[in-house]
Scaffold this active site. Structure first.
Site, PDB file in Angstrom:
ATOM      1  N   LYS A  76       0.869  -1.179   0.000  1.00 38.06           N
ATOM      2  CA  LYS A  76       0.000   0.000   0.000  1.00 38.06           C
ATOM      3  C   LYS A  76       0.904   1.227   0.000  1.00 38.06           C
ATOM      4  CE  LYS A  76      -3.829   2.005   2.696  1.00 38.06           C
ATOM      5  NZ  LYS A  76      -4.766   1.773   3.820  1.00 38.06           N
ATOM      6  N   SER A 151      -9.685   2.054   2.913  1.00 38.34           N
ATOM      7  CA  SER A 151      -8.807   2.829   2.062  1.00 38.34           C
ATOM      8  C   SER A 151      -7.818   1.973   1.285  1.00 38.34           C
ATOM      9  CB  SER A 151      -8.005   3.841   2.910  1.00 38.34           C
ATOM     10  OG  SER A 151      -7.203   3.145   3.862  1.00 38.34           O
ATOM     11  N   SER A 175      -9.981  -0.476   7.083  1.00 39.24           N
ATOM     12  CA  SER A 175      -9.434  -0.418   5.722  1.00 39.24           C
ATOM     13  C   SER A 175      -8.742  -1.668   5.217  1.00 39.24           C
ATOM     14  CB  SER A 175      -8.478   0.764   5.585  1.00 39.24           C
ATOM     15  OG  SER A 175      -9.226   1.944   5.531  1.00 39.24           O
TER      16      SER A 175
HETATM   17  N1  GLN Z   1     -13.325   4.453   6.619  1.00 39.11           N
HETATM   18  C1  GLN Z   1     -12.543   4.816   7.770  1.00 39.11           C
HETATM   19  C2  GLN Z   1     -12.086   6.240   7.642  1.00 39.11           C
HETATM   20  O1  GLN Z   1     -12.322   6.810   6.634  1.00 39.11           O
HETATM   21  C3  GLN Z   1     -11.404   3.897   7.962  1.00 39.11           C
HETATM   22  C4  GLN Z   1     -10.241   4.136   7.084  1.00 39.11           C
HETATM   23  C5  GLN Z   1      -9.061   3.294   7.448  1.00 39.11           C
HETATM   24  O2  GLN Z   1      -9.200   2.246   8.102  1.00 39.11           O
HETATM   25  N2  GLN Z   1      -7.899   3.744   7.051  1.00 39.11           N
HETATM   26  O3  GLN Z   1     -11.490   6.802   8.507  1.00 39.11           O
END
Ligand code: GLN
Length: 483
Positions: A76, A151, A175
């Site tokens: 990532k 994400s 995410s």
């Molecule tokens: N959807 C959550 C956020 O937008 C989690 C994102 C994540 O786990 N990086 O903060």
């Protein structure tokens, strides 16, 4: 060749059926051919990959072995990779070449992995759809009109489309698990502190945790083995021995106590997903598990608490991007204030700016007690709920997401609608617990995930349950048409 799992690749390499270099070339060609449809990569690292593949083949020829020796993966794009762009999905870092490797990257490289590239992601890991990336949205290989989740959407889409067997990802509020659910993968968020955060660009430091995204629990075990462990460079890394995850996969589930929270099945859950979760419960009962209804009474407060704490930490973490030392700098700044304002205004996208503003507001002197302190108190209640539940059960099971992957753009005008989709995943981050999502079936041709949560440092238990489930079901073997 591209259909092989990490475990199959390890066997093939050990049996000299193919070399890592051959496999790497096949996958790089596949990425070049198919990724334009998906946009799952921000950078391809062909030269590095071929160099690492040749080195892995040489190590093997010298008698070395190891499940990750010669295994192709991707990172990532928030794991720092020395000399390679590490963008975090943001224009702010489009020109940033990391001066060092993240601990996760160096550990995996030492184990012999081959880095094919850096995967697309929501900007600074803020999002649930991978639509906030400065490099454009990622498409779901199961249906190109739908989001892959976020994400870590690039890692998920690439693995689901069989562009590579596994990838690293991070989970601040879901995410890893949510994109795994949306793309029919298995993803594991480890216990907070299990995997080093050093060199992992911070979103919300008390919630962020790196982990594996792969097709099977067995592959998650293999990749986690290479990622986990104490790191003196990360002050929140925990000095606990790392178990042999692959060795723990074959335990019997006889007598395993599975807690199913009644709050999980309220309004908001797609009834078709509820049915699939019931099917997975039946499957685990057949394997000897015992089901018990439990309660997590403070779950309803978790989303508001998370969406105060995460932005608060983000507003602090992202203050380092000021146009001075690295990252985007505006043209011809008039003075220091102009430099800050325009560099940040131009470098950050709208979702990141929204979170910085919400976080700075929640931390401001007049509102700190009302928002941040209150959210921290809720965080403790959420954790206490889990501690009480784990006195009675060994794992907690439920849906990973209330709905399947939505259409691209469907939630763009209403950020809160997207935040609500995190309802089942964020509690594990607030409490620091490990969680796993695995394939449980399909709704309208789109994958559905079942989530398992366990007590601290019980990653082995999650992987064991998921592996036994996968030996008796075939959802995780389904491949998206066209890939
Ligand atoms: N959807 C959550 C956020 O937008 C989690 C994102 C994540 O786990 N990086 O903060």
């Amino acid at each position: 060749m591209h259909q092989m799992t990490l475990a199959e690749i390890a066997r093939g390499l050990a049996d000299k059926k193919f070399s890592s270099e051959e496999l790497t070339k096949v996958l790089l060609a596949r990425i070049t051919q198919l990724d334009p449809q998906l946009n799952s990569f921000i950078s391809l690292t062909e030269e590095l990959a071929l160099e690492q593949a040749k080195a892995a083949d040489a190590r093997r020829a010298n008698g070395e072995s190891g499940a990750l020796l010669g295994a192709p993966i991707a990172h990532k794009d928030l794991f720092c990779t020395q000399g390679i762009r590490t963008s975090c999905g943001s224009k702010m870092l489009d020109n940033f070449k990391a001066p060092y490797d993240a601990t996760v990257v160096s550990k995996l490289a030492a184990a012999g992995t081959v880095t094919l590239g850096k995967t697309n992601m929501d900007e600074f890991a803020m999002g649930s759809a991978n639509e906030s990336s400065w490099y454009g949205a990622v498409k779901n290989p199961w249906n190109l009109e739908h989001v892959p989740g976020g994400s870590s959407g690039g890692s998920a889409a690439a693995v689901a489309a069989r562009l590579l067997p596994a990838a690293t990802a991070t989970d601040t509020g879901g995410s890893i698990r949510q994109p795994a659910a949306f793309t029919n993968l298995t993803g594991l968020k480890p216990t907070y502190g299990r995997v080093s955060r050093w060199g992992m660009i911070a979103y919300a430091s008390s919630l962020d945790q790196g982990g594996p995204l792969a097709r099977t629990a067995e592959d998650c075990a293999i990749l986690l083995q290479g990622m986990a462990g104490f790191d003196p460079n990360d002050s929140t890394s925990i000095d606990e021995p790392v178990p042999d995850y692959a060795a723990g996969l074959n335990g019997s589930l006889q007598g395993l106590r599975i807690g199913v929270p009644k709050e999980y099945f309220g309004a908001g859950l797609d009834p078709r997903i509820a049915d699939l979760i019931q099917n997975s419960i039946k499957e685990l009962q057949k394997l000897g598990a015992v089901i018990k209804e439990i309660s997590l009474p403070n779950m309803q407060h978790a989303i508001p608490a998370y969406y105060v704490i995460a932005p608060a930490e983000a507003s602090s973490n992202l203050s380092r991007f000021d146009g001075v030392r690295f990252g985007h700098r505006c043209e011809d700044p008039k003075n220091l204030e102009d430099l800050y304002k325009r560099s940040r205004g131009e470098g950050f996208g709208p979702e990141v700016q929204r979170r910085i503003m919400v976080g700075a507001y929640a931390l401001s002197a007049g509102y700190y007690d009302a928002y941040y302190l209150k959210a921290q108190k809720i965080r403790r209640l959420v954790k206490n709920d889990f501690m009480a539940a784990f006195n009675e059960v060994d794992i907690i099971l439920g849906p990973t997401t209330p709905n399947p992957a939505w259409k691209l753009g469907a939630k763009n005008s209403d950020p809160v609608a997207a935040y609500l989709e995190d309802v089942y995943t964020i509690t594990a981050n607030l409490a620091g617990l490990p969680g796993l999502s695995m394939p449980a079936g399909f709704v309208d041709g789109l994958p559905v995930g079942v989530q398992l949560l366990a007590p601290y440092f019980q990653e082995s238990r999650l992987l064991n349950v998921a592996h036994q489930y996968q030996l008796n079901t075939d959802w995780h073997t389904r491949t998206p048409t066209g890939f």
